[in-house]
Motif scaffolding. Sequence first.
Motif, PDB file in Angstrom:
ATOM      1  N   ALA A 113       7.208 -48.079  30.925  1.00 48.88           N
ATOM      2  CA  ALA A 113       7.692 -46.729  30.616  1.00 48.88           C
ATOM      3  C   ALA A 113       9.176 -46.624  30.940  1.00 48.88           C
ATOM      4  O   ALA A 113       9.944 -45.969  30.216  1.00 48.88           O
TER       5      ALA A 113
ATOM      6  N   LEU B  25       3.161 -44.290  32.247  1.00 46.06           N
ATOM      7  CA  LEU B  25       3.159 -45.738  32.432  1.00 46.06           C
ATOM      8  C   LEU B  25       3.704 -46.492  31.228  1.00 46.06           C
ATOM      9  O   LEU B  25       4.180 -47.625  31.357  1.00 46.06           O
ATOM     10  N   GLY B  26       3.648 -45.883  30.038  1.00 44.26           N
ATOM     11  CA  GLY B  26       4.172 -46.579  28.869  1.00 44.26           C
ATOM     12  C   GLY B  26       3.534 -46.094  27.596  1.00 44.26           C
ATOM     13  O   GLY B  26       2.679 -45.215  27.610  1.00 44.26           O
ATOM     14  N   GLY B  27       3.985 -46.689  26.498  1.00 48.25           N
ATOM     15  CA  GLY B  27       3.581 -46.223  25.173  1.00 48.25           C
ATOM     16  C   GLY B  27       2.127 -46.454  24.837  1.00 48.25           C
ATOM     17  O   GLY B  27       1.381 -47.062  25.594  1.00 48.25           O
TER      18      GLY B  27
ATOM     19  N   ALA C 150       7.405 -36.285  31.369  1.00 49.35           N
ATOM     20  CA  ALA C 150       6.855 -37.601  31.684  1.00 49.35           C
ATOM     21  C   ALA C 150       7.738 -38.738  31.182  1.00 49.35           C
ATOM     22  O   ALA C 150       7.961 -39.721  31.882  1.00 49.35           O
ATOM     23  N   LEU C 151       8.289 -38.551  29.957  1.00 45.89           N
ATOM     24  CA  LEU C 151       9.012 -39.673  29.358  1.00 45.89           C
ATOM     25  C   LEU C 151      10.355 -39.930  30.032  1.00 45.89           C
ATOM     26  O   LEU C 151      10.913 -41.009  29.923  1.00 45.89           O
TER      27      LEU C 151
ATOM     28  N   TRP D  21      -3.128 -43.454  25.409  1.00 45.84           N
ATOM     29  CA  TRP D  21      -1.754 -43.162  25.842  1.00 45.84           C
ATOM     30  C   TRP D  21      -1.707 -42.655  27.274  1.00 45.84           C
ATOM     31  O   TRP D  21      -2.348 -41.659  27.609  1.00 45.84           O
TER      32      TRP D  21
ATOM     33  N   LEU E 191       8.436 -34.988  24.771  1.00 42.52           N
ATOM     34  CA  LEU E 191       8.903 -35.809  25.895  1.00 42.52           C
ATOM     35  C   LEU E 191       8.036 -35.587  27.135  1.00 42.52           C
ATOM     36  O   LEU E 191       7.968 -36.435  28.019  1.00 42.52           O
TER      37      LEU E 191
ATOM     38  N   PHE F 251       6.325 -46.235  20.576  1.00 40.82           N
ATOM     39  CA  PHE F 251       5.059 -46.278  21.316  1.00 40.82           C
ATOM     40  C   PHE F 251       4.903 -45.024  22.173  1.00 40.82           C
ATOM     41  O   PHE F 251       3.808 -44.526  22.372  1.00 40.82           O
ATOM     42  N   GLN F 252       6.031 -44.528  22.699  1.00 41.01           N
ATOM     43  CA  GLN F 252       5.980 -43.337  23.545  1.00 41.01           C
ATOM     44  C   GLN F 252       6.036 -42.035  22.731  1.00 41.01           C
ATOM     45  O   GLN F 252       5.529 -41.023  23.166  1.00 41.01           O
TER      46      GLN F 252
ATOM     47  N   PRO G 237       1.476 -41.579  29.177  1.00 45.80           N
ATOM     48  CA  PRO G 237       2.939 -41.485  29.023  1.00 45.80           C
ATOM     49  C   PRO G 237       3.731 -41.926  30.261  1.00 45.80           C
ATOM     50  O   PRO G 237       4.804 -42.526  30.121  1.00 45.80           O
TER      51      PRO G 237
END
Lengths: 657, 297
Positions: B48, B190-192, B39-40, B186, A480, A412-413, B188
Amino acid sequence: MRELIFGKLTFDALPHEWFTEGGTFFMTLTGLALVIYLTYTKRWKWLWQTWMTSTDPKRVGIMYMVVASAMFFRGALDAAIIWLHQSLSSGSNPGIMNADHFQQIFTAHGDIMVFFVTMGFLFGLLNYIVPLQIGARDLAFPFLNTAGFWLYAAGAMLINLFFVLGGDFAATGWLAQAPLSELQYSPGVGVDYWIWSLQVSGLGTLLGGINFLVTILKMRAPGMTLMRMPMFVWTSLCSMVLVISIFPILTITITLLWLDRYFGMHFFTTGFGGNPMLYTNLIWSWGHPEVYVLVLPAFGIYSEVVATFSQKRLAGYGSLVGGAIGVTAFSVLVWLHHFFTMGANADVNAFFGMMTMIIAIPTGVQVFNWLATMYRGRIRFTTPMKWFLGFVSTFTFGGMAGLLLASPAADFQLHNSLFLVAHFHTMIIGGALFGIFAGITYWFPKVTGIKLNERLGTYAFWCWIVGFFTAFVPLYILGLMGATRRLDHYDTATGWQKLFITSGVGLLIIALGTAIQVIQIVVSIRARNKNRDETGDPWNGRTLEWATSSPPPHYNFAVIPKVEDRDAFWVMKQKGLTKPKRYEDITLPKNTASGIYLSICAFLVGFAFVWHINWLAIAGIIGGIAVVIIRSFDEETEYVIPAAEIKRQEERHAPRT
Amino acid sequence: MPGRYKKYKLSEHKLTCVSLITATVALALVLLIGKSNVALLNPKGWVAWQESKLIVQSVLIMLIVVIPTFAAAFFISRKYRQSNVKAAYTPEAVNSRTTQIVLWAIPSVIVAVLIFKMWNGAHELDPFRPLHAQEQPMTIQVVALQWKWLFIYPDLNIATVNFVQIPESTPINFELTSDAPMNSFWIPSLGGQMYAMPGMATKLQLIADTTGDFAGSAAEINGKGFAGMKFMARSSSRGDFNTWVQSVQNSSSTLTWPDYENLAKPSENIQPAAYASVQGDLFAQVMTKYMPEHTHQ
């Protein structure tokens, strides 16, 4: 009346933008130069008789390689433009072109690299090597083979034709995602060019798949049981089984898309009951196995290379075969991992995630067995072996990224981000392309009788490895950071620009590597007297292709070898090679131009449907059917080389062992 | 026969050097950019955070087998190079059944662990699954247009374009649809992401643990305005959120169906906007546009 004759084709379709004008100019110039050269050196007849109409898989294979190389430079140029634009296009800088043009370029880049470069190289290698490795003189269906090649070439021409007529290519991503590719959102001829270039070349691929499947199953030398086949033949077999299973899906899917666009139907439209999700499912149930079509033969090449240069029997042959079959079987059960984000429930997503992860097991086993082969071997670090080690170091990273993407919650990310882009480039470049390079350097002496310059090969390899990591590690990081793929512009505040630039530097290093590869081939051929291999077996090889002279005679083998074990040629060498006592007449297929005529018809059909010229399409279809019917009445498709002639040739060319 | 090969220089050292240099450069790049920009790896909400945890843990699990593989590749290449004539050489050896079982077992075990983690993650982080928190969840409807995002707050009857404000620590139930090609929504930090598709509603549950401004984007290629289809997600305290809602409601603009149709026309790089009220159930109306019985008329 005008519309009846010319369809939607008008003078407006002629080039009127810098890139279409440039493309047209370049293609005209190249064509003209070629025509002048051929006329000046009086080589037209030679070209037609020796190459274009040839049914010899070795010649067809070389033609595949030539077209694929040309398309590689087209695709690489696209990559350079994409990089240049993305490096500049931040903040107030609009970059070098508008969004629409940018989107056309990355679409073309993807399609060209997959359909016309990687597929072309693979079919080239298959054509040349598979018959030799199974101890055959020819393919099962020689006419289908030239037809397949010429359909591929016609597809390659169609995908470039938009430069000259139309000036518009699909701006939809390489798989023309519906409903974006529907008439409502993509009214131009770009998607139609996409449809027909894939349709025509896809037909060629399917014919090739059938041909190689039958060839491998039916035409092996006596004694070569399935479990004695070289690994390259095994993985090619698996790859061809996949081609036959999945290419019909592609054909049907894009036919349905074409029906939507041409006849106003509603298979994948947003309204009127159309279902774009169906398109996504169908295209990926072709699209994912297609990746394995590309990678499996490369695995076979690595098996050959590792065993030869470790000077040792391949470890875990059974595991490698089982692994290849496992990958083949599972690859058709994973397509949904391309759209975990389409809202399927958790059980469905998890199931496909599991299937995807399971593929990592046979893949890992293959890598382990190659290492096990090297264990207690005598490893020679030639260029092909270096490509193999380069593959291990890149593919492992790519595989890790792939396993992350296989986990729905992580996907999802990561989905649609540059992380994904970096992942599949790692797999296709590190997996398939490095394999192709290994194959080209490994078999070049077989094809030409000339060994490639090792030093330049090593330089090229290091450029590719360093360039590869410099180009793609920044993309993993960008992903990322939340950078989506296919962006034609981004804010300065994102801090992405320096990474895009770093990535571009990597691309330059790769370009240098490619340049060295070209120089390597030129230099090696120029110094051919020094690099010549007269034994036919320059690497102390293990499989049957090394049992013939380099380049092999038309008929491959004067006497069909008897296979007694795996590594057939190795075993023969240990027992001592003997000269055949007597020769027999050999029957080989004659040249035919029918493949060319068929592909001209297919090209015209595609062109006609792009521009809605219905009479031409009908004429092309009738013409194509007529060509096949006429060909089927041709009874004299073979000729005989008398035994005396073979004796004469063998005494002149046979390997001097 | 092997005598006629010249000895090839060992390239393994170089390979390792380059790998190490590359890894160092990659690490340097990450440090250069700063973790906060990635972000990830810098999650701002529970979803996230769980997803980044899954990514990092999966990588670590894989390294258990990847690092030894690299080490093996290095040492085998080094030891069994042709010039090292002292090393054992068994040209005819093929592996025993036991070896093969071990070679299959290693990746099988690692993949089994990964599948276990994956399966749990897929269920726990299913975007349709409601999140649990002390605050009552809030629904925000999202319509992907060419090329902007429309946010409708059904309970508050307000709407915004290319900007969405949410109260912190409150589960947000995003309902997504599209009045344009397929798209993907999207944020990123906060989540997918989740697809937004015409004639269908998908769901995405997100929550912000802190206040802050988070970049949101369209992740699926959707035409020439694709890159400009960005929005800002602002997480604020409940008080600030209420103040913001008040200020929006105090403005005079209403989003009627004709207004909506106007807004839905293709346009690029749209500035954020807000509507004090929304006429009718706009979200449902947008969805039914694509239902077969409506499109046939």
